[in-house]
Design a protein around this motif. Sequence first.
Motif, PDB file in Angstrom:
ATOM      1  N   TRP A 143       0.837  -1.201   0.000  1.00  0.00           N
ATOM      2  CA  TRP A 143       0.000   0.000   0.000  1.00  0.00           C
ATOM      3  C   TRP A 143       0.870   1.249   0.000  1.00  0.00           C
ATOM      4  O   TRP A 143       2.009   1.232   0.464  1.00  0.00           O
ATOM      5  CB  TRP A 143      -0.906   0.013   1.231  1.00  0.00           C
ATOM      6  N   ASP A 144       0.324   2.359  -0.497  1.00  0.00           N
ATOM      7  CA  ASP A 144       1.072   3.615  -0.451  1.00  0.00           C
ATOM      8  C   ASP A 144       0.205   4.795   0.012  1.00  0.00           C
ATOM      9  O   ASP A 144       0.574   5.940  -0.155  1.00  0.00           O
ATOM     10  CB  ASP A 144       1.715   3.941  -1.801  1.00  0.00           C
ATOM     11  N   ALA A 145      -0.959   4.506   0.610  1.00  0.00           N
ATOM     12  CA  ALA A 145      -1.807   5.563   1.167  1.00  0.00           C
ATOM     13  C   ALA A 145      -2.078   5.267   2.637  1.00  0.00           C
ATOM     14  O   ALA A 145      -2.668   4.233   2.973  1.00  0.00           O
ATOM     15  CB  ALA A 145      -3.122   5.660   0.399  1.00  0.00           C
ATOM     16  N   THR A 146      -1.654   6.154   3.530  1.00  0.00           N
ATOM     17  CA  THR A 146      -1.893   5.974   4.956  1.00  0.00           C
ATOM     18  C   THR A 146      -3.368   6.191   5.276  1.00  0.00           C
ATOM     19  O   THR A 146      -4.154   6.662   4.445  1.00  0.00           O
ATOM     20  CB  THR A 146      -1.058   6.965   5.778  1.00  0.00           C
ATOM     21  N   PHE A 147      -3.765   5.865   6.506  1.00  0.00           N
ATOM     22  CA  PHE A 147      -5.143   6.129   6.925  1.00  0.00           C
ATOM     23  C   PHE A 147      -5.464   7.614   6.802  1.00  0.00           C
ATOM     24  O   PHE A 147      -6.549   8.007   6.369  1.00  0.00           O
ATOM     25  CB  PHE A 147      -5.349   5.671   8.365  1.00  0.00           C
ATOM     26  N   ASN A 148      -4.495   8.485   7.172  1.00  0.00           N
ATOM     27  CA  ASN A 148      -4.737   9.920   7.083  1.00  0.00           C
ATOM     28  C   ASN A 148      -4.913  10.367   5.635  1.00  0.00           C
ATOM     29  O   ASN A 148      -5.745  11.217   5.322  1.00  0.00           O
ATOM     30  CB  ASN A 148      -3.588  10.698   7.721  1.00  0.00           C
ATOM     31  N   THR A 149      -4.123   9.803   4.722  1.00  0.00           N
ATOM     32  CA  THR A 149      -4.242  10.154   3.307  1.00  0.00           C
ATOM     33  C   THR A 149      -5.607   9.760   2.774  1.00  0.00           C
ATOM     34  O   THR A 149      -6.206  10.484   1.964  1.00  0.00           O
ATOM     35  CB  THR A 149      -3.132   9.461   2.497  1.00  0.00           C
ATOM     36  N   GLN A 150      -6.095   8.611   3.198  1.00  0.00           N
ATOM     37  CA  GLN A 150      -7.415   8.171   2.755  1.00  0.00           C
ATOM     38  C   GLN A 150      -8.520   9.048   3.348  1.00  0.00           C
ATOM     39  O   GLN A 150      -9.528   9.332   2.688  1.00  0.00           O
ATOM     40  CB  GLN A 150      -7.639   6.712   3.152  1.00  0.00           C
ATOM     41  N   ARG A 151      -8.299   9.497   4.583  1.00  0.00           N
ATOM     42  CA  ARG A 151      -9.316  10.300   5.273  1.00  0.00           C
ATOM     43  C   ARG A 151      -9.330  11.733   4.775  1.00  0.00           C
ATOM     44  O   ARG A 151     -10.393  12.331   4.589  1.00  0.00           O
ATOM     45  CB  ARG A 151      -9.049  10.251   6.777  1.00  0.00           C
ATOM     46  N   TYR A 152      -8.145  12.320   4.551  1.00  0.00           N
ATOM     47  CA  TYR A 152      -8.033  13.718   4.115  1.00  0.00           C
ATOM     48  C   TYR A 152      -7.415  13.745   2.704  1.00  0.00           C
ATOM     49  O   TYR A 152      -6.228  13.955   2.524  1.00  0.00           O
ATOM     50  CB  TYR A 152      -7.173  14.514   5.092  1.00  0.00           C
ATOM     51  N   GLN A 153      -8.255  13.523   1.727  1.00  0.00           N
ATOM     52  CA  GLN A 153      -7.767  13.325   0.368  1.00  0.00           C
ATOM     53  C   GLN A 153      -7.183  14.582  -0.257  1.00  0.00           C
ATOM     54  O   GLN A 153      -6.470  14.503  -1.258  1.00  0.00           O
ATOM     55  CB  GLN A 153      -8.905  12.782  -0.496  1.00  0.00           C
ATOM     56  N   HIS A 154      -7.475  15.779   0.327  1.00  0.00           N
ATOM     57  CA  HIS A 154      -6.926  17.007  -0.232  1.00  0.00           C
ATOM     58  C   HIS A 154      -5.615  17.415   0.448  1.00  0.00           C
ATOM     59  O   HIS A 154      -5.014  18.412   0.062  1.00  0.00           O
ATOM     60  CB  HIS A 154      -7.952  18.141  -0.107  1.00  0.00           C
ATOM     61  N   ASP A 155      -5.208  16.660   1.455  1.00  0.00           N
ATOM     62  CA  ASP A 155      -3.981  16.966   2.180  1.00  0.00           C
ATOM     63  C   ASP A 155      -2.850  16.093   1.618  1.00  0.00           C
ATOM     64  O   ASP A 155      -2.901  14.870   1.696  1.00  0.00           O
ATOM     65  CB  ASP A 155      -4.175  16.690   3.670  1.00  0.00           C
ATOM     66  N   ALA A 156      -1.844  16.751   1.033  1.00  0.00           N
ATOM     67  CA  ALA A 156      -0.750  16.002   0.389  1.00  0.00           C
ATOM     68  C   ALA A 156       0.468  15.862   1.284  1.00  0.00           C
ATOM     69  O   ALA A 156       1.546  15.491   0.809  1.00  0.00           O
ATOM     70  CB  ALA A 156      -0.356  16.688  -0.903  1.00  0.00           C
ATOM     71  N   ALA A 157       0.329  16.165   2.582  1.00  0.00           N
ATOM     72  CA  ALA A 157       1.503  16.200   3.453  1.00  0.00           C
ATOM     73  C   ALA A 157       2.148  14.827   3.622  1.00  0.00           C
ATOM     74  O   ALA A 157       3.367  14.689   3.588  1.00  0.00           O
ATOM     75  CB  ALA A 157       1.132  16.779   4.817  1.00  0.00           C
ATOM     76  N   GLU A 158       1.314  13.779   3.810  1.00  0.00           N
ATOM     77  CA  GLU A 158       1.872  12.447   4.036  1.00  0.00           C
ATOM     78  C   GLU A 158       2.141  11.765   2.696  1.00  0.00           C
ATOM     79  O   GLU A 158       1.207  11.459   1.945  1.00  0.00           O
ATOM     80  CB  GLU A 158       0.917  11.602   4.888  1.00  0.00           C
TER      81      GLU A 158
END
Length: 781
Positions: free
Chosen positions: A441-456
């Motif tokens: 996988w390459d999307a963290t839980f936060n990336t999945q939750r906040y799809q407009h946030d590119a920080a992680e």
Amino acid sequence: MPETYPHLTLVREQPVNPRRSRPAPIRVREPENWRAFGREMGQRLQMARKRAAEAVGGFDERRLLKLELGTPLDPAEFQKISRGIEIVSQEDKTVILAFATEAALGEFEERLTTLAEGGRPTYRNVLFALKGFDHWTEDDRKGWALRQEGWPEQDRFALDVELWPVRPETERTQCWQSFEAWLRKNGIEKLDDVKQAHLILYRVRADRQQASLLLRHRDVRLVDLPPRYALEVSLLQTDIQDIPPVTSPSADAPGIAVLDSGLTTGHPLLAPAVGDAQSFIPGLGPDDQNGHGTLVAGIALYGDVEEKLRARIFTPTLRLYSGRILDANNASDDKLIENQVETAVRYFHSEYGCRVFNLSYGDRRKPYLGRHVRGLAVTVDMLTRELGVLFVVPTGNFEGTDTIPADWRNDYPDYLLTREAALLDPAPALNALTVGSLARWDATFNTQRYQHDAAEQPIARHDQPSPFTRSGPSVSGAIKPELVAYGGNWAVNLGVANQWIHRQGLGELSTCKDFASGRLFAEEAGTSFAAPHIAHLAARVLIEYPQADPNLLRALLCAHARWPDSCETLLPDKAKRLRLCGYGKVQESGLERSTDQEVTLVATDKIPDRHHHFYEIPLPAEFLEGRQRTREITVALAYSPAVRTTRIAYKSLQMEFRLVWAGDLSHVSKMFNAATSRDDYQRIPEANGARIGTRNRSAGTVQVDTWTLRRTNAQRRAQKLFVVVTRIDESWGRELTFTEEPYALVVTLRDRENAEARLYSHVQQRLAQRERERVRVRAGR
């Protein structure tokens, strides 16, 4: 689904031909001034004798000398100088350790004096190979972890002390008995010991003064800090509902043993498959207090747990066994891990016939930096050969240093190829399967939750090497890891100056020890969770082939491995790809059974020293002819040699294979029998287009290569294709080897671009035709 068939048997051709060999001449450059050379070497010998005399302890009166070579030479050559010289170890190609009596040292001096006086002593070519003499110093005796970390701060601390594995057994017994008496005399507490033919290891407790004495003891090879196992596990809760009841596997299901932190045997997904759970740590039960063992066990039993969860089907086909070898902190402070592993393996093998063992840990204090294989790896290699069991181990995790990497994302994947990211013990074990990790996988839980946030941002992408996996090679350049499997990924937060590492949502899903509180599943990233994917596949092969030995299991798994496209794109340099990915990720489609487009042939046999075995690959005309397309031929060879830690070669023997085109068996046998030297053998022309190459693959005990055919001409179609297996023993290893050494050979033919392929039936017909030819030949004799 396509129809599947049992793999086919590949029959060896006759004759079995010995490989004639002539000993290679010793090429040593003579010094220009014999007198000056003799005087200098004599002075260095006298100084080394004096320093060696300052050593303490020792089970006899001999001196331990370091012979430094200007020209690499077989250590046995020095025993021609005197019978009083016993080669103890070859530390690298130019450093030899030897016990020598006073009489033997006198003979050395006498020959050097003869040189200094202008004479011509016997065996002077051996003398000319010398560069100098020295003793085994205190610094030489410091292990890697002790060099890196220094002495512990406590008043008294644990140390691992390795002795020279002297021969014969009577001397070895004298050695450890003398050493234990010396420990008692000096007030050093013995905590545990390992006494094997090629490994004598103690765990002791000492203060600084006593530790200094250990560094001066003549019989001590190495002093190091005890293992530190990188098994920190943070459990994450994943809810699950409506799991159908889990049934028990069949009574004859193969067993898979997980040697780890124990097992939560009551977990509803594991309990029906549990055959036995034991603790091999005195005073502790078999339950998993850490969680790591239960996570590993879920993958070992089911393989892809997440896939099973999505399908809501958990049907175990294996019997699960658990051996607790680590405490709640995943440590083994008072006992040597070698003992726990050996005791556990012998128990599950004798009681239940277990032949597949998963050991998911690595010792951060024992990276493999070349030269000798030591520690648990030696025990793993020894047990594999003795018991016929397969060990699956991870490369170990790399968590970075103060300076490497400077930037996790931008330095990836180059930092994984540094010395700091070398294999951890027991990953260098040659007879085991070592597994590296891939990112799923390459999307963290936060990336999945906040799809407009590119920080992680992930460090690796799907099917690329995990950012924490480690790299080979093992001894003499052997390909390690051999295989890769999903083990997780990491991400960094680009909005934070020091780029915090994020793991949530990037790990492998498996069973959680805290099921009673509602958490049936957890996810974690690490090479620990890549290894059981391969152990699961190995045990699953035993369902179809219950008599398969570890050689055949390794050959089958590696013959069906391929580099993921993402790895080839990320690592265009083949040498780097081999160090991180080995032979690749196992493709399960043709592993257990053949199809019309992918046919696997297997052979298990035994071969004497300096012999060739010949196999004709039954290539049907339909495979070679027709429209231009991609067809593949994969060959895999596996064997399990005896090993010796005091030789650079480590393996007692070498087996190799060559794939060659020839007109007939007579032609190919003459070609190989004419190769009377190693150089002649290397010059034999192999089939063009090998993906790995002979130089890259030949150092390991499982060797794999693939050839791709796209178009064949009439001349090639008129020839036959042969695999030739050759065995050559090391001179020092002949006392350890069998008269006939077993091996497994796997050949896989693929014609996947041909939708009309009937490859299986065509190969069957060729095999039947070849057998009829053999019968006619035998009848005509």
